[in-house]
Design a protein around this motif. Structure first.
Motif, PDB file in Angstrom:
ATOM      1  N   PHE A  90       0.855  -1.062  -0.019  1.00 43.40           N
ATOM      2  CA  PHE A  90       0.154   0.192  -0.082  1.00 43.40           C
ATOM      3  C   PHE A  90       0.830   1.162   0.310  1.00 43.40           C
ATOM      4  CE2 PHE A  90      -2.009  -3.216   2.507  1.00 43.40           C
ATOM      5  CZ  PHE A  90      -3.125  -3.566   1.769  1.00 43.40           C
ATOM      6  N   PRO A  91       1.249   1.746  -1.240  1.00 47.27           N
ATOM      7  CA  PRO A  91       2.182   2.931  -1.188  1.00 47.27           C
ATOM      8  C   PRO A  91       1.955   4.101  -0.506  1.00 47.27           C
ATOM      9  CG  PRO A  91       1.929   1.924  -3.441  1.00 47.27           C
ATOM     10  CD  PRO A  91       0.913   1.191  -2.528  1.00 47.27           C
ATOM     11  N   GLY A  92       2.569   4.442   0.220  1.00 40.72           N
ATOM     12  CA  GLY A  92       2.292   5.755   0.918  1.00 40.72           C
ATOM     13  C   GLY A  92       1.421   5.763   1.968  1.00 40.72           C
ATOM     14  N   LEU A  93       0.706   4.416   2.516  1.00 40.96           N
ATOM     15  CA  LEU A  93      -0.219   4.446   3.545  1.00 40.96           C
ATOM     16  C   LEU A  93       0.629   4.457   4.988  1.00 40.96           C
ATOM     17  CD1 LEU A  93      -3.176   3.983   4.588  1.00 40.96           C
ATOM     18  CD2 LEU A  93      -2.304   1.471   4.623  1.00 40.96           C
ATOM     19  N   LEU A  94       1.615   3.904   5.057  1.00 40.61           N
ATOM     20  CA  LEU A  94       2.194   4.029   6.537  1.00 40.61           C
ATOM     21  C   LEU A  94       3.175   5.475   6.634  1.00 40.61           C
ATOM     22  CD1 LEU A  94       2.783   2.386   9.151  1.00 40.61           C
ATOM     23  CD2 LEU A  94       4.899   1.631   8.110  1.00 40.61           C
ATOM     24  N   ARG A  95       3.704   5.920   5.598  1.00 37.56           N
ATOM     25  CA  ARG A  95       3.990   7.188   5.744  1.00 37.56           C
ATOM     26  C   ARG A  95       3.155   8.153   6.223  1.00 37.56           C
ATOM     27  NH1 ARG A  95       8.978   8.203   3.810  1.00 37.56           N
ATOM     28  NH2 ARG A  95       8.324  10.246   2.864  1.00 37.56           N
ATOM     29  N   ALA A  96       1.941   8.218   5.478  1.00 34.74           N
ATOM     30  CA  ALA A  96       0.724   9.139   5.974  1.00 34.74           C
ATOM     31  C   ALA A  96       0.418   8.889   7.533  1.00 34.74           C
ATOM     32  CB  ALA A  96      -0.339   9.046   4.891  1.00 34.74           C
ATOM     33  N   VAL A  97       0.393   7.927   7.839  1.00 36.00           N
ATOM     34  CA  VAL A  97      -0.251   7.492   9.186  1.00 36.00           C
ATOM     35  C   VAL A  97       0.863   8.042  10.465  1.00 36.00           C
ATOM     36  CG1 VAL A  97      -0.664   5.623  10.672  1.00 36.00           C
ATOM     37  CG2 VAL A  97      -1.712   5.465   8.648  1.00 36.00           C
ATOM     38  N   LEU A  98       2.182   7.731   9.938  1.00 34.15           N
ATOM     39  CA  LEU A  98       3.197   8.172  10.513  1.00 34.15           C
ATOM     40  C   LEU A  98       3.322   9.446  10.687  1.00 34.15           C
ATOM     41  CD1 LEU A  98       6.026   5.687  10.081  1.00 34.15           C
ATOM     42  CD2 LEU A  98       4.566   5.706  12.116  1.00 34.15           C
ATOM     43  N   ALA A  99       3.104  10.239   9.551  1.00 35.32           N
ATOM     44  CA  ALA A  99       3.198  11.689   9.760  1.00 35.32           C
ATOM     45  C   ALA A  99       2.114  12.280  10.114  1.00 35.32           C
ATOM     46  CB  ALA A  99       3.087  12.208   8.114  1.00 35.32           C
ATOM     47  N   GLY A 100       0.721  11.690  10.140  1.00 35.49           N
ATOM     48  CA  GLY A 100      -0.244  12.175  10.753  1.00 35.49           C
ATOM     49  C   GLY A 100      -0.414  12.146  12.276  1.00 35.49           C
ATOM     50  N   CYS A 101       0.282  11.065  12.740  1.00 36.05           N
ATOM     51  CA  CYS A 101       0.390  11.012  14.374  1.00 36.05           C
ATOM     52  C   CYS A 101       1.842  11.491  15.023  1.00 36.05           C
ATOM     53  CB  CYS A 101       0.131   9.552  14.781  1.00 36.05           C
ATOM     54  SG  CYS A 101       1.579   8.710  14.421  1.00 36.05           S
TER      55      CYS A 101
END
Length: 134
Positions: A90-101
Motif C-alpha cells: 500500500f504505497p504511502g499508507l504507513l508514511r501518511a499514518v506516521l506523519a499524521g500522528c
C-alpha cells in the motif's frame, strides 16, 4: 509455545491494517515502533502503563494485520514495523499514518520505492510524453 504468525506481504489486507490502526493505543504503539531499531513490547508503550496481557493482545492485532514483525530474543519479543512490506503493498499508507500522528517518517528504501512506483503506474514503464507542437 506456538510460533508467531506473520502474513506474507501479498496477504496483507487493507481492512485489517485500517482496523489495527483505528485503535488509539495501537496507533501510539506504531508511533513508538517508528524508530529503526527493534523495540520490546514494553519499550514501545512508554506513554501508557498497560497490563502485559493488554499489550500482548494489541501486538497480536498489529502482527496479524501485517504491520509488525516480532522476533523472540530470550524472554523478550522484539518488534519492528514492516515498512518495506507495507510500502510495497500500500504505497504511502504507513508514511501518511506516521506523519499524521507526529512520528518520525523514515524514507522508503530504494527497492520499496521502485516497487511502489511500479505499482502506481500499473507495472509498465512509461515513456516520456511527446512535446506539444505549437
Amino acid at each position: 509455545m506456538r510460533p508467531l504468525h506473520h502474513p506474507a506481504t501479498d496477504d496483507i489486507e487493507l481492512t485489517a491494517v485500517l482496523y489495527a490502526l483505528a485503535d488509539p493505543v495501537r496507533l501510539r504503539l506504531i508511533r513508538g515502533l517508528s524508530r529503526d531499531t527493534p523495540v520490546s513490547c514494553i519499550a514501545a508503550c512508554v506513554e501508557d502503563e498497560l497490563p502485559r496481557a493488554t499489550l500482548s493482545r494489541h501486538f497480536d492485532v498489529l502482527r496479524s494485520a501485517g504491520l509488525v514483525r516480532t522476533v523472540k530474543s530470550g524472554t523478550q519479543n522484539l518488534n519492528t514495523l514492516r515498512c518495506d512490506d507495507l510500502e510495497r503493498r500500500f504505497p504511502g499508507l504507513l508514511r501518511a499514518v506516521l506523519a499524521g500522528c507526529g512520528a518520525p517518517v523514515k524514507p522508503a528504501s530504494k527497492p520499496a520505492a521502485k516497487a511502489a512506483a511500479a505499482t502506481r503506474r500499473g507495472g509498465a514503464a512509461r515513456r516520456p510524453a511527446a512535446k506539444a507542437r505549437g
